[in-house]
Design a protein around this motif. Structure first.
Motif, PDB file in Angstrom:
ATOM      1  N   LYS A  39      11.193  11.670  21.355  1.00  0.00           N
ATOM      2  CA  LYS A  39      10.931  11.034  20.057  1.00  0.00           C
ATOM      3  C   LYS A  39       9.440  11.061  19.747  1.00  0.00           C
ATOM      4  N   GLN A  40       8.596  10.784  20.755  1.00  0.00           N
ATOM      5  CA  GLN A  40       7.145  10.843  20.548  1.00  0.00           C
ATOM      6  C   GLN A  40       6.722  12.253  20.136  1.00  0.00           C
ATOM      7  N   GLU A  44       4.982  13.356  16.621  1.00  0.00           N
ATOM      8  CA  GLU A  44       3.692  14.055  16.634  1.00  0.00           C
ATOM      9  C   GLU A  44       3.769  15.347  15.819  1.00  0.00           C
ATOM     10  N   LYS A  45       4.875  16.074  15.923  1.00  0.00           N
ATOM     11  CA  LYS A  45       5.042  17.324  15.164  1.00  0.00           C
ATOM     12  C   LYS A  45       5.088  17.057  13.667  1.00  0.00           C
ATOM     13  N   ARG A  46       5.558  15.854  13.274  1.00  0.00           N
ATOM     14  CA  ARG A  46       5.623  15.486  11.850  1.00  0.00           C
ATOM     15  C   ARG A  46       4.334  14.813  11.401  1.00  0.00           C
ATOM     16  N   ASP A  47       3.302  14.849  12.246  1.00  0.00           N
ATOM     17  CA  ASP A  47       1.992  14.257  11.945  1.00  0.00           C
ATOM     18  C   ASP A  47       2.067  12.760  11.650  1.00  0.00           C
ATOM     19  N   VAL A  48       2.962  12.057  12.334  1.00  0.00           N
ATOM     20  CA  VAL A  48       3.040  10.606  12.204  1.00  0.00           C
ATOM     21  C   VAL A  48       1.933  10.001  13.067  1.00  0.00           C
ATOM     22  N   ASP A  49       1.206   9.038  12.523  1.00  0.00           N
ATOM     23  CA  ASP A  49       0.152   8.361  13.275  1.00  0.00           C
ATOM     24  C   ASP A  49       0.805   7.455  14.316  1.00  0.00           C
ATOM     25  N   LEU A  50       0.636   7.771  15.588  1.00  0.00           N
ATOM     26  CA  LEU A  50       1.257   7.002  16.664  1.00  0.00           C
ATOM     27  C   LEU A  50       0.350   5.907  17.208  1.00  0.00           C
ATOM     28  N   HIS A  51      -0.817   5.732  16.600  1.00  0.00           N
ATOM     29  CA  HIS A  51      -1.758   4.715  17.051  1.00  0.00           C
ATOM     30  C   HIS A  51      -1.102   3.340  16.987  1.00  0.00           C
ATOM     31  N   GLY A  52      -0.938   2.704  18.133  1.00  0.00           N
ATOM     32  CA  GLY A  52      -0.342   1.371  18.196  1.00  0.00           C
ATOM     33  C   GLY A  52       1.177   1.357  18.114  1.00  0.00           C
TER      34      GLY A  52
END
Length: 88
Positions: A39-40, A44-52
């Motif tokens: 899922k991560q 990441e491939k969809r450029d979702v900001d995973l910060h936090g």
């Protein structure tokens, strides 16, 4: 005690000839951890900001109930807006 592996320094062989380690390292795949990593990677491939952001595992039934509740709230908001237009 190590916070990551949970062993103590004195539990390991420190070079004594007759001492054996009390533990052995083995590889074990956790399907849940693999699903989280997948899922991560997808996000990441969809450029979702995973910060936090934390990726969690939910039972399928709980996820479906949460989705249904979101859709119900969305439908109610839409109906209220529609009802307000009729009052004008």
């Amino acid at each position: 005690m190590c916070p990551q592996c949970g062993t103590r320094h004195d539990e390991w062989d420190h070079g004594g000839p007759d001492e054996e380690d009390q533990y052995v390292a083995v590889g074990q795949r956790c399907v849940g951890c693999q699903a989280i990593a997948d899922k991560q990677q997808e996000l990441e491939k969809r450029d979702v900001d995973l910060h936090g952001m934390k990726i969690a595992l939910l039972p399928v039934a709980v996820h479906a109930a949460m989705q249904a509740e979101r859709e119900l709230h969305k439908a109610r908001r839409g109906r209220r807006a529609w009802d307000d237009e009729d009052d004008e």
